[in-house]
Design a protein around this motif. Structure first.
Motif, PDB file in Angstrom:
ATOM      1  N   THR A 118      56.983  39.162  74.451  1.00 24.51           N
ATOM      2  CA  THR A 118      57.466  39.692  72.760  1.00 24.51           C
ATOM      3  C   THR A 118      58.809  38.621  72.741  1.00 24.51           C
ATOM      4  OG1 THR A 118      58.999  41.186  74.116  1.00 24.51           O
ATOM      5  CG2 THR A 118      56.729  41.900  72.727  1.00 24.51           C
ATOM      6  N   PRO A 119      58.533  37.361  72.354  1.00 22.63           N
ATOM      7  CA  PRO A 119      59.776  36.549  72.108  1.00 22.63           C
ATOM      8  C   PRO A 119      60.521  36.725  71.010  1.00 22.63           C
ATOM      9  CG  PRO A 119      57.867  35.289  71.889  1.00 22.63           C
ATOM     10  CD  PRO A 119      57.428  36.553  72.428  1.00 22.63           C
ATOM     11  N   ASN A 120      61.636  36.489  70.957  1.00 17.99           N
ATOM     12  CA  ASN A 120      62.392  36.784  69.743  1.00 17.99           C
ATOM     13  C   ASN A 120      62.330  35.424  68.696  1.00 17.99           C
ATOM     14  OD1 ASN A 120      64.045  38.469  68.167  1.00 17.99           O
ATOM     15  ND2 ASN A 120      66.050  37.280  68.826  1.00 17.99           N
ATOM     16  N   GLU A 171      61.608  48.146  71.488  1.00 13.63           N
ATOM     17  CA  GLU A 171      61.838  47.616  70.088  1.00 13.63           C
ATOM     18  C   GLU A 171      62.309  46.065  70.111  1.00 13.63           C
ATOM     19  OE1 GLU A 171      64.621  51.327  67.950  1.00 13.63           O
ATOM     20  OE2 GLU A 171      65.204  50.191  69.870  1.00 13.63           O
ATOM     21  N   HIS A 172      61.426  45.403  69.203  1.00  8.28           N
ATOM     22  CA  HIS A 172      61.517  43.964  69.377  1.00  8.28           C
ATOM     23  C   HIS A 172      61.091  43.295  68.082  1.00  8.28           C
ATOM     24  CE1 HIS A 172      57.378  43.609  70.192  1.00  8.28           C
ATOM     25  NE2 HIS A 172      57.397  45.146  70.737  1.00  8.28           N
ATOM     26  N   TYR A 173      61.304  42.033  68.001  1.00  6.93           N
ATOM     27  CA  TYR A 173      60.740  41.074  67.083  1.00  6.93           C
ATOM     28  C   TYR A 173      59.294  40.993  67.263  1.00  6.93           C
ATOM     29  CZ  TYR A 173      60.222  37.091  63.802  1.00  6.93           C
ATOM     30  OH  TYR A 173      59.745  36.182  62.983  1.00  6.93           O
ATOM     31  N   PHE A 174      58.316  40.719  66.400  1.00  2.00           N
ATOM     32  CA  PHE A 174      56.998  40.321  66.774  1.00  2.00           C
ATOM     33  C   PHE A 174      56.348  39.635  65.551  1.00  2.00           C
ATOM     34  CE2 PHE A 174      52.317  40.765  67.292  1.00  2.00           C
ATOM     35  CZ  PHE A 174      52.232  40.387  68.715  1.00  2.00           C
ATOM     36  N   GLN A 185      56.843  49.529  70.749  1.00  2.00           N
ATOM     37  CA  GLN A 185      56.192  48.200  70.998  1.00  2.00           C
ATOM     38  C   GLN A 185      55.157  47.877  70.246  1.00  2.00           C
ATOM     39  OE1 GLN A 185      56.700  51.113  72.519  1.00  2.00           O
ATOM     40  NE2 GLN A 185      56.395  51.214  74.768  1.00  2.00           N
ATOM     41  N   THR A 186      55.378  46.757  69.670  1.00  2.00           N
ATOM     42  CA  THR A 186      54.250  46.148  68.757  1.00  2.00           C
ATOM     43  C   THR A 186      53.369  45.212  69.176  1.00  2.00           C
ATOM     44  OG1 THR A 186      55.864  46.477  67.008  1.00  2.00           O
ATOM     45  CG2 THR A 186      54.200  44.998  66.391  1.00  2.00           C
ATOM     46  N   ARG A 187      51.972  45.487  69.019  1.00  2.00           N
ATOM     47  CA  ARG A 187      50.956  44.698  69.533  1.00  2.00           C
ATOM     48  C   ARG A 187      50.121  44.328  68.336  1.00  2.00           C
ATOM     49  NH1 ARG A 187      54.304  44.811  72.869  1.00  2.00           N
ATOM     50  NH2 ARG A 187      54.265  45.555  75.041  1.00  2.00           N
ATOM     51  N   GLY A 188      49.329  42.995  68.625  1.00  2.00           N
ATOM     52  CA  GLY A 188      48.086  42.867  67.840  1.00  2.00           C
ATOM     53  C   GLY A 188      46.854  43.425  68.252  1.00  2.00           C
ATOM     54  N   LYS A 231      55.650  31.146  77.998  1.00  2.00           N
ATOM     55  CA  LYS A 231      55.138  32.572  78.073  1.00  2.00           C
ATOM     56  C   LYS A 231      55.901  33.517  79.100  1.00  2.00           C
ATOM     57  CE  LYS A 231      51.014  30.699  76.663  1.00  2.00           C
ATOM     58  NZ  LYS A 231      49.771  30.453  77.439  1.00  2.00           N
ATOM     59  N   ARG A 232      56.012  34.571  78.700  1.00  2.00           N
ATOM     60  CA  ARG A 232      57.022  35.818  79.328  1.00  2.00           C
ATOM     61  C   ARG A 232      56.183  36.782  79.463  1.00  2.00           C
ATOM     62  NH1 ARG A 232      62.984  35.561  77.732  1.00  2.00           N
ATOM     63  NH2 ARG A 232      62.112  36.534  75.717  1.00  2.00           N
ATOM     64  N   PRO A 233      55.118  36.871  80.208  1.00  2.00           N
ATOM     65  CA  PRO A 233      54.078  38.024  80.141  1.00  2.00           C
ATOM     66  C   PRO A 233      54.667  39.460  81.001  1.00  2.00           C
ATOM     67  CG  PRO A 233      53.506  36.371  81.702  1.00  2.00           C
ATOM     68  CD  PRO A 233      54.591  35.813  81.174  1.00  2.00           C
ATOM     69  N   PRO A 234      53.996  40.646  80.522  1.00  4.30           N
ATOM     70  CA  PRO A 234      54.606  41.678  80.963  1.00  4.30           C
ATOM     71  C   PRO A 234      54.062  42.326  82.243  1.00  4.30           C
ATOM     72  CG  PRO A 234      53.236  42.310  79.283  1.00  4.30           C
ATOM     73  CD  PRO A 234      53.295  40.758  79.341  1.00  4.30           C
ATOM     74  N   SER A 235      53.046  41.469  82.971  1.00  8.44           N
ATOM     75  CA  SER A 235      52.323  42.446  84.051  1.00  8.44           C
ATOM     76  C   SER A 235      51.796  41.171  85.102  1.00  8.44           C
ATOM     77  CB  SER A 235      51.427  43.144  83.746  1.00  8.44           C
ATOM     78  OG  SER A 235      50.314  42.539  83.246  1.00  8.44           O
ATOM     79  N   PHE A 236      51.491  41.565  86.400  1.00  8.80           N
ATOM     80  CA  PHE A 236      50.733  40.614  87.200  1.00  8.80           C
ATOM     81  C   PHE A 236      49.372  40.212  86.528  1.00  8.80           C
ATOM     82  CE2 PHE A 236      53.725  42.005  90.622  1.00  8.80           C
ATOM     83  CZ  PHE A 236      54.474  40.706  90.706  1.00  8.80           C
ATOM     84  N   TYR A 237      48.777  41.221  85.844  1.00  7.01           N
ATOM     85  CA  TYR A 237      47.536  41.007  84.993  1.00  7.01           C
ATOM     86  C   TYR A 237      47.760  39.496  84.033  1.00  7.01           C
ATOM     87  CZ  TYR A 237      44.568  41.277  81.121  1.00  7.01           C
ATOM     88  OH  TYR A 237      43.974  40.712  80.016  1.00  7.01           O
ATOM     89  N   HIS A 238      48.803  40.069  82.812  1.00  8.47           N
ATOM     90  CA  HIS A 238      49.140  39.089  82.076  1.00  8.47           C
ATOM     91  C   HIS A 238      49.178  37.803  82.576  1.00  8.47           C
ATOM     92  CE1 HIS A 238      49.525  43.057  79.722  1.00  8.47           C
ATOM     93  NE2 HIS A 238      48.841  42.236  78.649  1.00  8.47           N
TER      94      HIS A 238
END
Ligand code: USQ
Length: 385
Positions: free
Chosen positions: A151-153, A332-335, A261-264, A176-183
């Motif tokens: 979730t970059p700014n 809470e973040h920019y997306f 948390q905002t997601r596609g 890239k700044r992924p949030p898990s070892f899976y990602h």
């Protein structure tokens, strides 16, 4: 056109196989059933009973007169199997879904992290080498994930970023700044594939898919024996699918943290359309093409509110719970993510509405006796020692 689907036993792989077969593609699927093993390992199972892959294929072939083929084997462990399958079926396109898909699973222990990255990264490497040897012209359509970006700014582009630094310009893979070892496993896949495009002239489409929701496609509804694997548990259930199951049970919805948390997101039916568009509009030789594959964005809290609303229409009293966030992520973040590539190719999105959620609630209600409450609340914590 011959299309090989890796991961054909999965939530998306099986519906894709039926859909493409119906569209006139010659389809073969590959799987080693390891997802069923991972499910058994963590003690979860799909809500709706699903037949073995063999049974589903035989039944599909029987009722449609079409012919899906299958190859059973492990693409991450057995490179010979990958070479032989590709040389035997000689596909023009390969859709690669054959990966461990769960962020929480990848965060349980060191072993589950290793298993995720081993399976995902080695499977993709074996595929790349097999294609380079057999026919570098085969179009690889790889399922990546929106989570690769984190979730970059700043605005998220489709895979590539034009940068100007100290007066010079270049085009680089988007940071890239992924949030898990899976990602992260998907980030490593993307880097390996982009390199293969440069050195071997492979043609690759990386579909950075958002969160998929839904239970049914036009093909799964033809018969119970064609169902796909729907999960509501903390490991393999995606957020909206989980909320629907919780609404049926009358449990407060498990919104983690502030829910900002905002997601596609996209409907499972749109996944099939996107993959078809990618096949019919192939990447150029040497091109690492990236599409951000989602149709709408929602915060987790907005999704919960939608489920409350849809439940109300059916007489269900759904409430939103308060849970500490088990993950390390911005609440809470920019997306703002670009997603024009697939729309430009003609994607007509299925937008989430009350009717869709209510249909999901109806289907889950039919199987609610199979829900295991013990598998709903989150137990996997990102920062546990
Ligand atoms: N969340 C809750 N409550 C829940 C479950 C999830 O608040 O009960 C929150 C999570 O904290 C997260 C968001 O909902 O912020 C999405 O969680 P998720 O489990 O639906 O999605 P994620 O872990 O990102 O992974 C899923 C699929 C994965 C796919 C990815 C697309 O499991 O295979 O790659 O969605 S994306 O999220 O765009 O990277």
């Amino acid at each position: 056109m011959r299309v090989l689907i890796l991961g054909g036993d999965g939530y998306l792989g099986w519906p894709t196989a039926m859909y493409l077969s119906k569209q006139g593609f010659e389809v073969a699927v590959v799987d080693n059933m390891i997802k069923r093993y991972w499910e058994a390992q963590v003690g979860v199972e799909p809500l709706i009973p699903i037949r073995s892959l063999r049974r589903r294929i035989d039944f599909w072939n029987e009722i449609t007169g079409l012919k899906i083929k299958s190859f059973i084997g492990d693409i991450s462990e057995n490179s010979r199997f990958v070479y032989n399958t590709i040389s035997n079926f000689d596909p023009q396109a390969i859709i690669h879904y054959a990966e461990q898909p769960s962020a929480p699973y990848s965060m349980v222990t060191r072993n589950s992290c290793l298993e995720t990255q081993r399976n995902n990264i080695l499977g993709t490497l074996n595929l790349m080498f097999a294609i380079q040897r057999h026919n570098p012209d085969i179009h690889i359509i790889k399922l990546g994930t929106m989570g690769e970006y984190g979730t970059p700014n700043i605005d998220i582009e489709e895979g590539w970023l034009d940068v100007e630094h100290n007066g010079r310009k270049d085009r680089v893979l988007y940071p890239k700044r992924p949030p898990s070892f899976y990602h992260l496993s998907k980030v490593h896949d993307s880097a390996n594939l982009e390199f293969a495009c440069r050195i071997w002239n492979l043609r690759v489409t990386d579909l950075n898919q958002g969160i998929v929701y839904g239970i049914e496609t036009d093909e799964t509804i033809l018969h119970d024996d064609l169902n796909t694997s729907f999960h509501y548990d903390e490991y393999f259930g995606t957020v909206l699918n989980r909320f629907v199951a919780q609404a049926v049970l009358g449990m407060p919805l498990t919104v983690y943290g502030k829910g900002g948390q905002t997601r596609g997101m996209l409907n499972i039916k749109d996944t099939l359309k996107c993959v078809e568009l990618a096949i019919n509009n192939e990447a150029n030789a040497g091109e690492f093409r990236v599409f951000n594959q989602f149709t709408e964005t929602f915060s987790v809290y907005q999704l919960a509110q939608k489920v409350v609303e849809a439940g109300k229409g059916l007489g269900l009293d759904v409430s939103i719970g308060e849970y500490g966030n088990p993950r390390a992520e911005a609440e809470e973040h920019y997306f703002n993510a670009r997603h024009t590539g697939l729309h430009d190719l003609g994607l007509v999105p299925t937008y989430l509405d009350n009717k869709i959620i209510q249909r999901m609630i109806d289907v889950v209600t039919k199987y609610q006796h199979r829900i295991d409450r013990a598998n709903i609340e989150p137990t996997v914590k990102w920062n546990s020692k």
